[in-house]
Design an enzyme around this catalytic site. Structure first.
Site, PDB file in Angstrom:
ATOM      1  N   ARG A 107       0.887  -1.187   0.000  1.00 33.41           N
ATOM      2  CA  ARG A 107       0.000   0.000   0.000  1.00 33.41           C
ATOM      3  C   ARG A 107       0.909   1.216   0.000  1.00 33.41           C
ATOM      4  NH1 ARG A 107      -5.139   1.410   3.760  1.00 33.41           N
ATOM      5  NH2 ARG A 107      -6.023   0.072   2.166  1.00 33.41           N
ATOM      6  N   HIS A 134      -7.650   1.014  -6.068  1.00 33.86           N
ATOM      7  CA  HIS A 134      -7.783   0.117  -4.904  1.00 33.86           C
ATOM      8  C   HIS A 134      -8.473  -1.171  -5.372  1.00 33.86           C
ATOM      9  CE1 HIS A 134      -7.801  -1.236  -0.913  1.00 33.86           C
ATOM     10  NE2 HIS A 134      -8.710  -0.457  -0.357  1.00 33.86           N
ATOM     11  N   GLN A 137     -10.221  -3.913  -2.994  1.00 34.98           N
ATOM     12  CA  GLN A 137     -11.505  -3.493  -2.427  1.00 34.98           C
ATOM     13  C   GLN A 137     -12.649  -3.812  -3.384  1.00 34.98           C
ATOM     14  OE1 GLN A 137     -12.232  -1.885   0.669  1.00 34.98           O
ATOM     15  NE2 GLN A 137     -14.244  -2.559  -0.002  1.00 34.98           N
ATOM     16  N   ASP A 225     -17.703   7.063  -0.433  1.00 36.55           N
ATOM     17  CA  ASP A 225     -16.377   6.916   0.177  1.00 36.55           C
ATOM     18  C   ASP A 225     -16.054   8.252   0.846  1.00 36.55           C
ATOM     19  OD1 ASP A 225     -13.875   5.979   0.925  1.00 36.55           O
ATOM     20  OD2 ASP A 225     -12.978   6.157  -1.061  1.00 36.55           O
ATOM     21  N   CYS A 266     -16.388   1.440   1.405  1.00 38.76           N
ATOM     22  CA  CYS A 266     -15.218   0.578   1.660  1.00 38.76           C
ATOM     23  C   CYS A 266     -14.728   0.688   3.095  1.00 38.76           C
ATOM     24  CB  CYS A 266     -14.102   0.900   0.673  1.00 38.76           C
ATOM     25  SG  CYS A 266     -13.370   2.540   0.894  1.00 38.76           S
ATOM     26  N   ARG A 294     -13.180  -8.733   1.995  1.00 36.61           N
ATOM     27  CA  ARG A 294     -11.772  -8.447   1.665  1.00 36.61           C
ATOM     28  C   ARG A 294     -10.955  -9.711   1.885  1.00 36.61           C
ATOM     29  NH1 ARG A 294      -9.868  -3.238   1.805  1.00 36.61           N
ATOM     30  NH2 ARG A 294      -7.992  -4.241   1.022  1.00 36.61           N
TER      31      ARG A 294
END
Ligand code: CP
Ligand code: NVA
Length: 308
Positions: A107, A134, A137, A225, A266, A294
């Site tokens: 990440r 991402h 996700q 988000d 998320c 996830r």
């Protein structure tokens, strides 16, 4: 080398296999003690490095648990504690880590760090979020949608607010899984044109609609988000909030969607900002299933990367 760098860079057939395998592995774990290893141990003897240059709760824990359930081992590394954070090149770091570990998840901020890591590593590299995308996700989100409502192909997904990294991966998935996407937010926060074009070129209907209520009409899934991502300057917070407030997902907005429309986020969320608690904790919200998924989606991604 099976790097998992982005959804649009991964074969659509492979993506489908991963979603189906994730669902099967999730089912196989039902009624088994939390944290117990899986019946099959495809990662036995494998060491996975999890590198974080930004904070994380879900990504960190779900990757760590997923590897352990499949019989592998992990080491969680903070970018700032590594020589990487003190000037060692990404290329050298990639070559060194490849001598020790079988898989790298990273990440980071700049997408170039991820792509350089993949270019120089002799082991597969997984994108655990960059400023731009991402993908893990959205694999979890596709799994979540399909377990609640069946195939996502042909459905209408509405993204609200900031056309950020998570939105970009949703656009990639629209092209690969064959669903439509409407973005609703101020023009300054539009999703990347390149990704809109890519989804359209694969047959997805992508609509930009400034009016949130109109955008949500007929939606099968509404997504929110944070309005300020980890890579955004905190100094811009107030301005962003003022511009994005009309796009808050609340009960009034959800009333414009189909009655059985799902709500996703998320996480982490800022309650009463991008979405109200009424929606987040409401009957159509699947936010905690997304978080759980996830784990299952990434287990399938790791198996694909390693060919096990
Ligand atoms: N959704 C997500 O990636 O969460 P974390 O930042 O906690 O990993
Ligand atoms: N857009 C958010 C997602 C966090 C998982 C961020 O990049 O901070």
């Amino acid at each position: 080398m099976n790097h998992f760098l982005d959804i649009h860079k991964t074969d659509a057939g492979a993506l489908r296999t991963m979603i189906d395998q994730a669902a099967a592995m999730k089912q196989a774990r039902r009624d088994r003690p939390k944290g117990a290893p899986d019946d099959t141990q495809p990662l036995a003897g494998h060491m996975v490095a999890l590198i974080f240059e930004k904070p994380s709760t879900r990504t960190r824990v779900s990757f760590d648990v997923g590897v352990r359930q499949m019989g592998g081992q992990t080491m969680v590394l903070s970018g700032s504690d590594m020589q990487l954070g003190h000037g060692e090149t990404i290329a050298d770091t990639a070559r060194v880590l490849s001598r020790y570990v079988d898989l790298i998840m990273i990440r980071t901020f700049d997408e170039a760090v991820l792509t350089e890591m993949a270019e120089y590593a002799d082991v597969p590299v997984i994108n655990g979020l960059t400023d731009r995308t991402h993908p893990c996700q959205i694999m979890a989100d596709v799994l979540t949608y399909e377990e609640h409502r069946g195939p996502i192909a042909g459905k209408k997904v509405v993204w609200t607010g900031d056309g950020n990294n998570v939105c970009s991966s949703f656009l990639h998935a629209a092209g690969q899984f064959g669903f439509d996407m409407t973005f609703t937010g101020p023009a300054q926060f539009d999703p990347e044109e390149e990704f809109v074009g890519l989804a359209r070129s694969k047959g997805s209907r992508v609509v930009i609609e400034r009016d949130a209520a109109r955008a949500v009409e007929g939606a099968d899934l509404v997504v929110a988000d944070t309005w300020v991502s980890m890579h955004d300057a905190q100094s811009a917070k107030e301005r962003r909030h003022n511009m994005l407030r009309p796009y808050q997902v609340n009960a009034e907005l959800m009333a414009h969607a189909k009655p059985d429309a799902l709500f996703m986020h998320c996480l982490p969320a800022h309650r009463e900002e991008e979405a109200t608690s009424e929606v987040m904790d409401g009957p159509n919200s699947v936010i905690f299933d997304e978080a759980e998924n996830r784990l299952h989606a990434q287990k399938a991604i790791m198996r694909w990367c390693l060919g096990v």
